[in-house]
Design a protein around this motif. Structure first.
Motif, mmCIF file in Angstrom:
data_model
loop_
_atom_site.group_PDB
_atom_site.id
_atom_site.type_symbol
_atom_site.label_atom_id
_atom_site.label_comp_id
_atom_site.label_asym_id
_atom_site.label_seq_id
_atom_site.Cartn_x
_atom_site.Cartn_y
_atom_site.Cartn_z
ATOM 1 N N SER A 1 0.805 -0.953 -0.120
ATOM 2 C CA SER A 1 -0.140 0.084 0.181
ATOM 3 C C SER A 1 0.967 0.975 -0.223
ATOM 4 N N ASP B 1 -2.495 7.055 -1.463
ATOM 5 C CA ASP B 1 -2.786 6.802 0.004
ATOM 6 C C ASP B 1 -2.044 5.996 0.410
ATOM 7 N N TYR C 1 -2.591 4.075 2.947
ATOM 8 C CA TYR C 1 -3.410 3.143 3.377
ATOM 9 C C TYR C 1 -4.703 2.058 2.702
ATOM 10 N N THR C 2 -4.091 2.623 1.688
ATOM 11 C CA THR C 2 -5.283 1.841 0.575
ATOM 12 C C THR C 2 -4.280 1.415 -0.843
ATOM 13 N N ASP D 1 -14.414 -3.642 -3.541
ATOM 14 C CA ASP D 1 -13.581 -2.738 -3.273
ATOM 15 C C ASP D 1 -15.383 -2.020 -3.156
ATOM 16 N N GLU E 1 -9.823 1.434 -4.835
ATOM 17 C CA GLU E 1 -9.118 1.375 -3.799
ATOM 18 C C GLU E 1 -9.203 0.604 -2.482
ATOM 19 N N ASP F 1 -9.309 -0.756 0.892
ATOM 20 C CA ASP F 1 -9.002 -1.073 2.487
ATOM 21 C C ASP F 1 -8.216 -2.288 2.817
#
Length: 93
Positions: A12, A17, A19-20, A55, A61, A63
C-alpha cells in the motif's frame, strides 16, 4: 495477524494513499504473495474481478478491511479444498 498487516502495508502507498491498495498495488500483491493460490499470474481479468468484488465502497481502492475480507475468503476456500482431499492424497509435511 502481524503478517497480514505487514504484507498489506508492504504494497500500500506506492501509488496514492498509503492506507489503501490501488489496482496496480493490489495486482502486485496478488501476484507476489498469492500467485500460487490464484492461478495464472497474467490473468488481468481475474485481478479486475477481485478488485471489483473487494472494493465495497466503489472508490477504486482497497482498504485494509476490504483486504481482510479477501484473506478470509481465501482461507475458507483453502480449508474447504483440504477437507475434500482424501488423507492419502494430502501432501506430506
Amino acid at each position: 495477524m502481524q503478517m497480514l498487516i505487514k504484507t498489506f502495508h508492504k504494497y500500500s502507498g506506492k501509488e496514492g494513499d498509503k492506507y489503501t491498495l490501488s489496482r496496480g498495488e493490489l495486482k502486485e500483491l496478488l501476484l507476489g504473495e498469492l500467485g500460487s493460490y490464484l492461478g495464472s499470474g497474467k490473468d488481468n481479468e481475474g485481478v479486475e474481478k477481485v478488485m471489483n468484488d473487494l472494493d465495497a465502497n466503489n472508490d477504486g481502492e482497497v482498504d485494509f478491511t476490504e483486504f481482510i475480507i479477501l484473506m478470509g475468503a481465501l482461507t475458507v476456500a483453502c480449508n474447504d479444498f483440504f477437507l475434500d482431499v482424501k488423507p492419502e492424497d494430502k501432501p506430506k509435511e
